[in-house]
Design a protein around this motif. Structure first.
Motif, PDB file in Angstrom:
ATOM      1  N   ASN A   1       1.229 -30.867 -22.592  1.00  0.00           N
ATOM      2  CA  ASN A   1       1.433 -30.544 -24.003  1.00  0.00           C
ATOM      3  C   ASN A   1       2.506 -31.420 -24.625  1.00  0.00           C
ATOM      4  O   ASN A   1       2.367 -31.875 -25.768  1.00  0.00           O
ATOM      5  N   THR A   2       3.585 -31.664 -23.894  1.00  0.00           N
ATOM      6  CA  THR A   2       4.687 -32.463 -24.421  1.00  0.00           C
ATOM      7  C   THR A   2       4.249 -33.892 -24.673  1.00  0.00           C
ATOM      8  O   THR A   2       4.516 -34.458 -25.741  1.00  0.00           O
ATOM      9  N   ALA A   3       3.554 -34.494 -23.714  1.00  0.00           N
ATOM     10  CA  ALA A   3       3.081 -35.874 -23.869  1.00  0.00           C
ATOM     11  C   ALA A   3       2.056 -35.975 -24.991  1.00  0.00           C
ATOM     12  O   ALA A   3       2.061 -36.945 -25.767  1.00  0.00           O
ATOM     13  N   THR A   4       1.178 -34.974 -25.104  1.00  0.00           N
ATOM     14  CA  THR A   4       0.202 -34.977 -26.189  1.00  0.00           C
ATOM     15  C   THR A   4       0.908 -34.937 -27.539  1.00  0.00           C
ATOM     16  O   THR A   4       0.593 -35.721 -28.450  1.00  0.00           O
ATOM     17  N   ALA A   5       1.864 -34.036 -27.663  1.00  0.00           N
ATOM     18  CA  ALA A   5       2.566 -33.869 -28.941  1.00  0.00           C
ATOM     19  C   ALA A   5       3.326 -35.126 -29.346  1.00  0.00           C
ATOM     20  O   ALA A   5       3.358 -35.496 -30.523  1.00  0.00           O
ATOM     21  N   GLN A   6       3.928 -35.796 -28.370  1.00  0.00           N
ATOM     22  CA  GLN A   6       4.805 -36.921 -28.683  1.00  0.00           C
ATOM     23  C   GLN A   6       4.113 -38.281 -28.647  1.00  0.00           C
ATOM     24  O   GLN A   6       4.626 -39.239 -29.231  1.00  0.00           O
ATOM     25  N   ALA A   7       2.960 -38.382 -27.979  1.00  0.00           N
ATOM     26  CA  ALA A   7       2.447 -39.722 -27.696  1.00  0.00           C
ATOM     27  C   ALA A   7       0.972 -39.972 -27.968  1.00  0.00           C
ATOM     28  O   ALA A   7       0.546 -41.129 -27.950  1.00  0.00           O
ATOM     29  N   ILE A   8       0.171 -38.944 -28.230  1.00  0.00           N
ATOM     30  CA  ILE A   8      -1.274 -39.180 -28.247  1.00  0.00           C
ATOM     31  C   ILE A   8      -1.707 -40.135 -29.366  1.00  0.00           C
ATOM     32  O   ILE A   8      -2.618 -40.954 -29.163  1.00  0.00           O
ATOM     33  N   ALA A   9      -1.072 -40.079 -30.514  1.00  0.00           N
ATOM     34  CA  ALA A   9      -1.449 -40.987 -31.600  1.00  0.00           C
ATOM     35  C   ALA A   9      -1.211 -42.440 -31.199  1.00  0.00           C
ATOM     36  O   ALA A   9      -2.060 -43.314 -31.430  1.00  0.00           O
ATOM     37  N   GLN A  10      -0.068 -42.694 -30.582  1.00  0.00           N
ATOM     38  CA  GLN A  10       0.266 -44.047 -30.139  1.00  0.00           C
ATOM     39  C   GLN A  10      -0.687 -44.507 -29.031  1.00  0.00           C
ATOM     40  O   GLN A  10      -1.127 -45.666 -29.018  1.00  0.00           O
ATOM     41  N   ILE A  11      -1.026 -43.613 -28.124  1.00  0.00           N
ATOM     42  CA  ILE A  11      -1.923 -43.959 -27.023  1.00  0.00           C
ATOM     43  C   ILE A  11      -3.324 -44.282 -27.546  1.00  0.00           C
ATOM     44  O   ILE A  11      -3.946 -45.268 -27.134  1.00  0.00           O
ATOM     45  N   ARG A  12      -3.817 -43.472 -28.458  1.00  0.00           N
ATOM     46  CA  ARG A  12      -5.147 -43.740 -29.026  1.00  0.00           C
ATOM     47  C   ARG A  12      -5.174 -45.050 -29.798  1.00  0.00           C
ATOM     48  O   ARG A  12      -6.176 -45.773 -29.790  1.00  0.00           O
TER      49      ARG A  12
ATOM     50  N   ALA B   1      -3.295 -47.678 -29.098  1.00  0.00           N
ATOM     51  CA  ALA B   1      -3.191 -48.767 -28.122  1.00  0.00           C
ATOM     52  C   ALA B   1      -4.451 -48.913 -27.277  1.00  0.00           C
ATOM     53  O   ALA B   1      -4.752 -50.010 -26.788  1.00  0.00           O
ATOM     54  N   LEU B   2      -5.190 -47.812 -27.106  1.00  0.00           N
ATOM     55  CA  LEU B   2      -6.384 -47.820 -26.251  1.00  0.00           C
ATOM     56  C   LEU B   2      -7.580 -47.270 -27.033  1.00  0.00           C
ATOM     57  O   LEU B   2      -8.103 -46.205 -26.726  1.00  0.00           O
ATOM     58  N   PRO B   3      -8.047 -48.013 -28.043  1.00  0.00           N
ATOM     59  CA  PRO B   3      -9.085 -47.486 -28.934  1.00  0.00           C
ATOM     60  C   PRO B   3     -10.480 -47.394 -28.322  1.00  0.00           C
ATOM     61  O   PRO B   3     -11.349 -46.728 -28.879  1.00  0.00           O
ATOM     62  N   HIS B   4     -10.685 -48.053 -27.192  1.00  0.00           N
ATOM     63  CA  HIS B   4     -12.040 -48.118 -26.632  1.00  0.00           C
ATOM     64  C   HIS B   4     -12.291 -47.112 -25.507  1.00  0.00           C
ATOM     65  O   HIS B   4     -13.335 -47.170 -24.854  1.00  0.00           O
ATOM     66  N   ILE B   5     -11.349 -46.219 -25.289  1.00  0.00           N
ATOM     67  CA  ILE B   5     -11.517 -45.225 -24.226  1.00  0.00           C
ATOM     68  C   ILE B   5     -11.210 -43.837 -24.781  1.00  0.00           C
ATOM     69  O   ILE B   5     -10.250 -43.676 -25.549  1.00  0.00           O
ATOM     70  N   PRO B   6     -12.019 -42.832 -24.461  1.00  0.00           N
ATOM     71  CA  PRO B   6     -11.727 -41.481 -24.951  1.00  0.00           C
ATOM     72  C   PRO B   6     -10.393 -40.967 -24.395  1.00  0.00           C
ATOM     73  O   PRO B   6     -10.159 -41.026 -23.178  1.00  0.00           O
ATOM     74  N   ILE B   7      -9.540 -40.495 -25.286  1.00  0.00           N
ATOM     75  CA  ILE B   7      -8.259 -39.897 -24.914  1.00  0.00           C
ATOM     76  C   ILE B   7      -8.292 -38.452 -25.373  1.00  0.00           C
ATOM     77  O   ILE B   7      -8.338 -38.173 -26.572  1.00  0.00           O
ATOM     78  N   VAL B   8      -8.273 -37.531 -24.439  1.00  0.00           N
ATOM     79  CA  VAL B   8      -8.326 -36.099 -24.746  1.00  0.00           C
ATOM     80  C   VAL B   8      -6.955 -35.493 -24.466  1.00  0.00           C
ATOM     81  O   VAL B   8      -6.415 -35.645 -23.372  1.00  0.00           O
ATOM     82  N   GLY B   9      -6.395 -34.823 -25.452  1.00  0.00           N
ATOM     83  CA  GLY B   9      -5.085 -34.213 -25.272  1.00  0.00           C
ATOM     84  C   GLY B   9      -5.169 -32.699 -25.189  1.00  0.00           C
ATOM     85  O   GLY B   9      -6.242 -32.105 -25.292  1.00  0.00           O
ATOM     86  N   VAL B  10      -4.032 -32.083 -24.966  1.00  0.00           N
ATOM     87  CA  VAL B  10      -3.937 -30.624 -24.959  1.00  0.00           C
ATOM     88  C   VAL B  10      -2.893 -30.221 -25.993  1.00  0.00           C
ATOM     89  O   VAL B  10      -1.964 -30.970 -26.276  1.00  0.00           O
ATOM     90  N   GLU B  11      -3.076 -29.055 -26.556  1.00  0.00           N
ATOM     91  CA  GLU B  11      -2.082 -28.530 -27.491  1.00  0.00           C
ATOM     92  C   GLU B  11      -2.081 -27.008 -27.388  1.00  0.00           C
ATOM     93  O   GLU B  11      -3.084 -26.413 -26.969  1.00  0.00           O
ATOM     94  N   PRO B  12      -0.974 -26.379 -27.724  1.00  0.00           N
ATOM     95  CA  PRO B  12      -0.919 -24.915 -27.642  1.00  0.00           C
ATOM     96  C   PRO B  12      -2.025 -24.276 -28.476  1.00  0.00           C
ATOM     97  O   PRO B  12      -2.280 -24.695 -29.602  1.00  0.00           O
ATOM     98  N   GLY B  13      -2.666 -23.249 -27.930  1.00  0.00           N
ATOM     99  CA  GLY B  13      -3.801 -22.615 -28.600  1.00  0.00           C
ATOM    100  C   GLY B  13      -3.395 -21.629 -29.663  1.00  0.00           C
ATOM    101  O   GLY B  13      -3.819 -20.463 -29.639  1.00  0.00           O
ATOM    102  N   ILE B  14      -2.599 -22.091 -30.627  1.00  0.00           N
ATOM    103  CA  ILE B  14      -2.101 -21.151 -31.646  1.00  0.00           C
ATOM    104  C   ILE B  14      -3.198 -20.762 -32.643  1.00  0.00           C
ATOM    105  O   ILE B  14      -3.164 -19.676 -33.209  1.00  0.00           O
TER     106      ILE B  14
END
Length: 270
Positions: A72-83, A85-98
């Motif tokens: 959850n922490t890495a998703t919250a802080q980094a997923i936009a940057q990762i996607r 940087a790596l636009p050609h591969i599916p990046i699936v994150g997790v987030e709290p189920g609020i």
């Protein structure tokens, strides 16, 4: 079959891998635990983003067709940057189920147990702002819980005592629903039930995350047809792969003996 990379700061993401092996057992998996630097929840957002991107580049170099950020922490802080940087591969994150928690709560009081970094992140608070204002969210940082789980003490008295302290504000507010906002926390289900009983509804998003992974693989035209042979799981740790494999056997419900497994320790990722 696809090669799927799953990474977390430590053993928490095993809860997501467990669900992936249940829904998509035929694939090959790399589970990457950055245990040398766990927990992520107390580190700076800049460090988390840089390290998470480094680990994703490593997984791509191993040939992964998709990556699950099972943290959850890495998703919250980094997923936009990762996607980005790596636009050609599916990046699936997790987030709290609020969001599902708000829909399922009968009295409109929801507890959210997560790391400090997740609760303070722009991504989490942007999501929170979209939810009904009549629903009250009791945010509680679970400081100290991740190191105990990493040490194999999910059901110890020390963990029970610390968890009880963290749950006090949530109990006092009368929450009828509790969001497990860190992938480590599903391994505390037994302890939570011991403290709060069976009446409270626990929200874990692992099942939804793997459904999204499945959709991503279909969009990539990656074969997900089942066969008669279970896939493989390679466990990689930045600290001690044998300890990681041992904890996987202890924490996961999946029968790893039906999968080809191996473990290696890699301290640097380039």
């Amino acid at each position: 079959m696809a090669l799927i990379g799953v990474f977390d700061s430590g053993v928490g993401g095993l809860s997501v891998l467990d669900e992936a092996l249940r829904q998509l057992p035929e694939h090959r998996y790399i589970y990457l635990a950055d245990s040398l630097h766990a927990p992520y929840g107390e580190k700076s957002s800049e460090w988390i983003a840089a390290r998470s991107l480094e680990l994703c580049h490593y997984l791509v170099a191993q040939g992964c067709d998709a990556i699950v950020i099972a943290c959850n922490t890495a998703t919250a802080q980094a997923i936009a940057q990762i996607r980005s940087a790596l636009p050609h591969i599916p990046i699936v994150g997790v987030e709290p189920g609020i969001k599902p928690a708000a829909m399922q709560s009968a009295n409109g009081v929801v507890g959210v147990l997560a790391t400090e970094a997740t609760l303070k992140s722009d991504k989490f608070n942007a999501l929170l702002a979209t939810l009904p204002h009549h629903c009250q969210f009791i945010k509680q940082a679970g400081a100290g819980l991740v190191p105990l789980i990493e040490a194999g003490q999910a059901n110890s008295e020390a963990t029970l005592e610390l968890l009880a302290e963290h749950l006090i504000p949530i109990q006092e507010a009368g929450a009828d629903t509790l969001v497990l906002g860190c992938t480590h926390y599903p391994f505390l289900r037994k302890a939570i039930r011991k403290l709060l009983g069976d009446a409270i509804n626990l929200i874990d998003t692992s099942e939804a995350v793997v459904r999204q992974l499945k959709r991503s693989l279909l969009l990539q035209d990656t074969s997900i047809a089942a066969d008669d042979v279970a896939g493989s799981v390679q466990f990689i740790s930045s600290k001690d792969s044998e300890v990681l494999l041992k904890m996987a056997h202890e924490l996961m419900q999946s029968d790893l003996s039906t999968h080809r497994t191996k473990s290696i320790t890699v301290s640097t990722f380039h």
